[in-house]
Design a protein around this motif. Structure first.
Motif, PDB file in Angstrom:
ATOM      1  N   GLY A   1     -10.861  60.337  30.210  1.00  0.00           N
ATOM      2  CA  GLY A   1     -11.336  61.672  30.552  1.00  0.00           C
ATOM      3  C   GLY A   1     -11.412  62.549  29.326  1.00  0.00           C
ATOM      4  N   GLN A   2     -11.731  63.805  29.544  1.00  0.00           N
ATOM      5  CA  GLN A   2     -11.815  64.750  28.434  1.00  0.00           C
ATOM      6  C   GLN A   2     -10.502  65.515  28.312  1.00  0.00           C
ATOM      7  N   MET A   3     -10.015  65.600  27.083  1.00  0.00           N
ATOM      8  CA  MET A   3      -8.775  66.319  26.808  1.00  0.00           C
ATOM      9  C   MET A   3      -9.037  67.351  25.720  1.00  0.00           C
ATOM     10  N   HIS A   4      -8.412  68.511  25.846  1.00  0.00           N
ATOM     11  CA  HIS A   4      -8.634  69.618  24.928  1.00  0.00           C
ATOM     12  C   HIS A   4      -7.374  69.860  24.104  1.00  0.00           C
ATOM     13  N   PHE A   5      -7.560  70.042  22.777  1.00  0.00           N
ATOM     14  CA  PHE A   5      -6.433  70.257  21.880  1.00  0.00           C
ATOM     15  C   PHE A   5      -6.736  71.408  20.932  1.00  0.00           C
ATOM     16  N   LEU A   6      -5.680  72.177  20.635  1.00  0.00           N
ATOM     17  CA  LEU A   6      -5.798  73.274  19.679  1.00  0.00           C
ATOM     18  C   LEU A   6      -5.531  72.753  18.268  1.00  0.00           C
ATOM     19  N   ILE A   7      -6.303  73.228  17.336  1.00  0.00           N
ATOM     20  CA  ILE A   7      -6.109  72.831  15.938  1.00  0.00           C
ATOM     21  C   ILE A   7      -4.914  73.591  15.370  1.00  0.00           C
ATOM     22  N   ARG A   8      -3.849  72.869  15.038  1.00  0.00           N
ATOM     23  CA  ARG A   8      -2.651  73.491  14.452  1.00  0.00           C
ATOM     24  C   ARG A   8      -2.785  73.628  12.939  1.00  0.00           C
ATOM     25  N   GLY A   9      -3.530  72.703  12.326  1.00  0.00           N
ATOM     26  CA  GLY A   9      -3.676  72.751  10.878  1.00  0.00           C
ATOM     27  C   GLY A   9      -4.713  71.757  10.394  1.00  0.00           C
TER      28      GLY A   9
ATOM     29  N   ALA B   1     -17.051  70.964   7.820  1.00  0.00           N
ATOM     30  CA  ALA B   1     -18.414  70.563   8.154  1.00  0.00           C
ATOM     31  C   ALA B   1     -18.854  71.088   9.516  1.00  0.00           C
ATOM     32  N   HIS B   2     -17.887  71.321  10.410  1.00  0.00           N
ATOM     33  CA  HIS B   2     -18.215  71.789  11.756  1.00  0.00           C
ATOM     34  C   HIS B   2     -17.806  73.248  11.987  1.00  0.00           C
ATOM     35  N   GLY B   3     -17.401  73.926  10.931  1.00  0.00           N
ATOM     36  CA  GLY B   3     -17.043  75.334  11.057  1.00  0.00           C
ATOM     37  C   GLY B   3     -15.820  75.583  11.912  1.00  0.00           C
ATOM     38  N   LEU B   4     -14.882  74.644  11.918  1.00  0.00           N
ATOM     39  CA  LEU B   4     -13.675  74.787  12.738  1.00  0.00           C
ATOM     40  C   LEU B   4     -12.542  75.389  11.924  1.00  0.00           C
ATOM     41  N   ASP B   5     -11.701  76.143  12.610  1.00  0.00           N
ATOM     42  CA  ASP B   5     -10.564  76.777  11.945  1.00  0.00           C
ATOM     43  C   ASP B   5      -9.330  76.627  12.816  1.00  0.00           C
ATOM     44  N   ILE B   6      -8.190  77.031  12.270  1.00  0.00           N
ATOM     45  CA  ILE B   6      -6.931  76.944  13.006  1.00  0.00           C
ATOM     46  C   ILE B   6      -7.025  77.799  14.270  1.00  0.00           C
ATOM     47  N   GLY B   7      -6.611  77.221  15.402  1.00  0.00           N
ATOM     48  CA  GLY B   7      -6.698  77.917  16.683  1.00  0.00           C
ATOM     49  C   GLY B   7      -7.911  77.543  17.505  1.00  0.00           C
ATOM     50  N   ASP B   8      -8.899  76.890  16.875  1.00  0.00           N
ATOM     51  CA  ASP B   8     -10.070  76.429  17.627  1.00  0.00           C
ATOM     52  C   ASP B   8      -9.699  75.213  18.478  1.00  0.00           C
ATOM     53  N   THR B   9     -10.575  74.900  19.419  1.00  0.00           N
ATOM     54  CA  THR B   9     -10.329  73.797  20.350  1.00  0.00           C
ATOM     55  C   THR B   9     -11.280  72.643  20.091  1.00  0.00           C
ATOM     56  N   VAL B  10     -10.743  71.430  20.112  1.00  0.00           N
ATOM     57  CA  VAL B  10     -11.581  70.232  20.041  1.00  0.00           C
ATOM     58  C   VAL B  10     -11.423  69.475  21.353  1.00  0.00           C
ATOM     59  N   THR B  11     -12.522  68.885  21.825  1.00  0.00           N
ATOM     60  CA  THR B  11     -12.528  68.133  23.078  1.00  0.00           C
ATOM     61  C   THR B  11     -12.716  66.658  22.768  1.00  0.00           C
ATOM     62  N   LEU B  12     -11.740  65.850  23.205  1.00  0.00           N
ATOM     63  CA  LEU B  12     -11.762  64.417  22.919  1.00  0.00           C
ATOM     64  C   LEU B  12     -12.005  63.633  24.199  1.00  0.00           C
ATOM     65  N   ASP B  13     -12.827  62.613  24.084  1.00  0.00           N
ATOM     66  CA  ASP B  13     -13.030  61.681  25.184  1.00  0.00           C
ATOM     67  C   ASP B  13     -11.938  60.629  25.083  1.00  0.00           C
TER      68      ASP B  13
END
Length: 306
Positions: free
Chosen positions: A174-182, A158-170
């Motif tokens: 604070g804000q933390m960044h994670f790579l999509i592994r799967g 729905a958000h056009g995300l793929d493996i290797g993209d980054t998501v930012t979580l509150d």
């Protein structure tokens, strides 16, 4: 009293009688062969349709249970605002408990996906043992991974995300960044919905390793029972182990009971509804609010095929 054996005349009469009935049967069959054929075809058709629909709900039930078994579905969820190590130890040593999985369950905002986008975040301690994600693409998250995450497949699409993209979580103040592994599915989130109707553009789920946020308290413990253990006895022991917790079983878990009820609903529908696509689709749309979203084009009744 003297009994008499039937003579030759009686035997001949019985033989002729049977022969006449046989000839009459054959004559009736010849004269009404189309009616007899229609009756046989209707009986066969009814048997085939019943067997096909009966097999369909059994297959649905088998598919759901196989999926739950592969994901090692927990028997109980113990949830509280905070669960200490001492309470986890009491749960682990409660009679009838075979396995325990600790985790933190929170709802987070995803800053880089727009306003109002949230996700249910499950932070697991160690490797996935209970309620394991069903991996759809990419690689499984390891227990020591501090930079990666798994994301729900429909949410990512729905958000056009793929493996290797980054998501930012509150998260964690604070804000933390994670790579999509799967991308993954989850036995707990058969229907991913914050309100009533699933909306993957605004709500989904993610998985993290507890190593990424080690200071967050545990808020949930998954419990698997030993074979043959009494569920009511174990439930009482869990409530004593964590007095402030809410204990939920698979029978009262909304998503899991809903998934199992679909097969039961389909079975009942096969007995009371006309076997048409239109009638089945309308009944499903009216019975559950998520069905118009899950099945926007309706469902089809497949004819019996040999």
């Amino acid at each position: 009293m003297v009994s008499r054996e039937p003579g030759p005349k009686a035997t001949v009469t019985e033989t002729r009688s049977g022969s006449m009935l046989t000839r009459k049967l054959l004559r009736d069959l010849r004269e009404n062969k189309m009616q007899f054929l229609a009756m046989i075809l209707l009986c066969l058709l009814g048997t085939f349709v019943f067997a096909g629909l009966d097999g369909t709900w059994r297959l649905m039930d088998l598919t759901v249970e196989t999926y739950f078994e592969e994901c090692n579905l927990a028997d109980f969820w113990v949830s509280a605002s905070s669960i200490s190590r001492q309470e986890i130890s009491r749960i682990r040593h409660a009679p009838g408990v075979a396995a325990v999985q600790c985790r933190t369950s929170v709802t987070v905002e995803l800053e880089n996906m727009g306003d109002g986008v949230e996700a249910a975040l499950e932070i697991y301690e160690g490797d996935f043992e209970l309620n394991k994600p069903y991996l759809r693409s990419g690689s499984m998250l390891s227990a020591s991974d501090t930079k990666g995450c798994l994301i729900e497949e429909q949410f990512a699409e729905a958000h056009g995300l793929d493996i290797g993209d980054t998501v930012t979580l509150d998260l964690a103040g604070g804000q933390m960044h994670f790579l999509i592994r799967g991308t993954a599915l989850s036995p707990e989130y058969i229907i991913t919905s914050k309100e009533i109707v699933p909306d993957p553009t605004h709500y989904g789920f993610l998985f993290l390793s507890h190593a990424a946020v080690p200071d967050m308290p545990y808020t949930s413990v998954l419990v698997k029972l030993e074979e043959g253990a009494d569920a009511n006895t174990v439930r009482m022991a869990l409530e004593e182990a964590v007095p402030s917790a809410i204990v939920i079983s698979t029978g009262s878990h909304y998503n899991i009971s809903m998934a199992r009820n679909y097969a039961v609903m389909f079975r009942g529908m096969t007995y009371v509804l006309p076997l048409t696509d239109r009638d089945f689709s309308r009944a499903l749309w009216k019975s559950a609010t998520e069905c118009p979203v899950v099945f926007p084009g309706g469902v089809g009744v497949v004819p019996w095929m040999v």
